[in-house]
Scaffold this active site. Structure first.
Site, short mmCIF file in Angstrom:
data_model
loop_
_atom_site.label_atom_id
_atom_site.label_comp_id
_atom_site.label_asym_id
_atom_site.label_seq_id
_atom_site.Cartn_x
_atom_site.Cartn_y
_atom_site.Cartn_z
N SER A 39 -45.29 -94.08 41.86
CA SER A 39 -46.73 -94.01 42.08
C SER A 39 -47.36 -95.21 41.39
O SER A 39 -46.67 -95.99 40.71
CB SER A 39 -47.31 -92.73 41.48
OG SER A 39 -47.39 -92.87 40.08
N LYS A 40 -48.65 -95.34 41.54
CA LYS A 40 -49.34 -96.51 40.98
C LYS A 40 -49.25 -96.56 39.46
O LYS A 40 -49.52 -97.60 38.87
CB LYS A 40 -50.79 -96.50 41.45
CG LYS A 40 -50.88 -96.80 42.94
CD LYS A 40 -52.29 -97.04 43.39
CE LYS A 40 -52.33 -97.30 44.89
NZ LYS A 40 -53.23 -96.43 45.61
N ARG A 41 -48.86 -95.44 38.85
CA ARG A 41 -48.74 -95.43 37.38
C ARG A 41 -47.80 -96.51 36.87
O ARG A 41 -48.03 -97.13 35.87
CB ARG A 41 -48.17 -94.08 36.89
CG ARG A 41 -49.13 -92.97 36.71
CD ARG A 41 -48.41 -91.81 36.03
NE ARG A 41 -47.03 -91.64 36.50
CZ ARG A 41 -46.68 -90.92 37.55
NH1 ARG A 41 -47.58 -90.30 38.25
NH2 ARG A 41 -45.41 -90.82 37.91
N THR A 42 -46.69 -96.69 37.60
CA THR A 42 -45.67 -97.60 37.07
C THR A 42 -45.51 -98.88 37.89
O THR A 42 -44.58 -99.64 37.66
CB THR A 42 -44.30 -96.89 36.97
OG1 THR A 42 -44.06 -96.25 38.24
CG2 THR A 42 -44.29 -95.85 35.87
N GLY A 43 -46.39 -99.12 38.80
CA GLY A 43 -46.28 -100.38 39.54
C GLY A 43 -46.99 -100.30 40.88
O GLY A 43 -47.49 -99.24 41.26
#
Ligand code: GLU
Length: 395
Positions: free
Chosen positions: A251-255
């Site tokens: 998800s956008k949390r890690t990239g």
């Protein structure tokens, strides 16, 4: 048998890297078997589907080099290729299943279903429909429908067990009683994903369905529907989830999660293709850098790993550098040019006029950059101080 595979994105955003990998594996499988790669736009969710998203998905697919043999813009013998344009056929198949008693009308209101679900969850049971409308008499159904009472259409799950072979996970067996009498048509008449995906895959004569593991829960419903329609199901292959560095679903949390972002950041196209294929597949367990031709020659669904594939941004950057270095300097220079212009180092006209010089600069820097977008920073010193001296001297 001619292999026919499809990629069926819902146009609700940019092309996700997970979707791009699914598309690539399908495309490679089609090319390997000289079959057809079909692109079908699953736009039945009217609220969330946009034309802009469809356009950007198609553009990203083209950028990755995945030409589709049938689909929007190309068309083909099994069109239309936008799901929303196939509604007549969906309604026809639904009517047939209703008539044969393989589906039934359900008049239960949303409030009752919510209360039922809450009650079951409080008892630690799996939430499921209790079958209240399963055996209404045809007369009652006709009466209530004629009176304008809204209804959904549910699939009548038969007793027994069902099996399917998954190219990635092996034989899968499930007990039908674990599958709920699921909704095929909502009360507003719109069809649900599990229903239309089978109608369209069957009508388009799809032979292999390769898709993300998140759909594994849907496959039992779909296999039962093929049986109800008197059709044999395609072969399946569920691709492992792409995980972020936190080992959770990417998800956008890690990239970044969309292909376009990597393109805009200046990742070489072939590096993106190569990296995405490494998420769940390997050429031989050792070779990390491989060409599209090698992919097509060697891709086997059976070799796709079951476990989640961890998306490693560092490795992605490394791979980008590997590809960038291999490019002809003139080609690499053309790829870097927009970033140099954007950074305000040179105008398009200046680049044109000093192309040879610029190619030389790029040649000298290729070892030191991994992304096209990294070049401006590395060469900014050439433009510092005495305006244009370094630049003028070389001309
Ligand atoms: N439209 C579905 C999705 O984007 C397709 C799933 C499938 O391949 O069956 O997830």
């Amino acid at each position: 048998m001619t292999v026919r595979v499809r990629y069926a994105p819902s146009p609700t955003g940019l092309l996700h890297v997970g979707g791009a990998r699914t598309a690539l594996f399908n495309w490679a499988w089609a090319r390997r078997h000289e079959g057809a790669f079909v692109l079908r736009i699953e736009d039945t969710d009217k609220e969330r589907s946009t034309e802009e998203s469809e356009r950007s998905i198609l553009e990203a697919m083209q950028w990755l080099g995945m030409e589709w043999d049938e689909g929007p813009g190309v068309e083909g013998p099994f069109g239309p290729y936008r799901q929303s344009e196939r509604d007549g056929r969906h309604q026809e198949l639904c009517a047939r299943l209703l008539e044969e008693g393989k589906a039934y009308r359900c008049f239960c209101e949303a409030e009752r279903l919510t209360a039922l679900r809450e009650e079951q969850m409080a008892k630690k049971e799996n939430p499921r429909y209790d079958g209240r409308c399963r055996d209404l008499s045809p007369e009652e159904v006709a009466e209530r429908t004629a009176a304008g009472e809204p209804s959904t259409v549910r699939f009548r799950v038969p007793e027994g067990e069902t099996r399917f072979t998954d190219h990635v996970r092996g034989d899968v067996v499930f007990q039908n009683k674990e599958v709920d009498d699921w909704v095929m048509l909502r009360s507003d008449g719109s069809p649900t994903y599990n229903f239309v995906v089978v109608c369209d895959d069957a009508d388009m004569e799809i032979t292999h369905v390769l898709r993300g593991e998140e759909h594994l829960v849907n496959t039992p419903k779909q296999v039962l529907l093929y049986e109800a329609l008197g059709l044999s199901a395609p072969e399946f292959g569920h691709l492992p989830l792409m995980l972020g560095s936190d080992k959770k679903k990417l998800s956008k949390r890690t990239g970044h999660t969309s292909v376009q972002v990597y393109r805009d950041l200046g990742y070489p196209r072939d590096a993106v293709v190569n990296f995405l294929c490494l998420q769940g597949w390997a050429l031989d367990g050792e070779t990390e850098v491989f060409s599209v031709d090698e992919l097509i020659k060697n891709f086997e669904v059976r070799d796709v790993s079951k476990g989640g594939a961890v998306f490693d941004p560092e490795k992605f950057l490394w791979l980008a550098g590997e590809y960038l270095r291999e490019e002809e300097p003139a080609v690499c220079a053309a790829h870097c040019a927009p970033y140099v212009i954007e950074a305000g180092l040179m105008t398009a006209e200046e680049l044109d006029a000093r192309n040879e010089w610029f190619v030389d600069v790029v040649r000298g820097m290729q070892e030191r950059v991994r992304l096209y977008s990294e070049l401006p920073e590395k060469i900014a010193f050439l433009f510092e101080g005495d305006e244009g001296i370094a630049y003028a001297q070389t001309s």
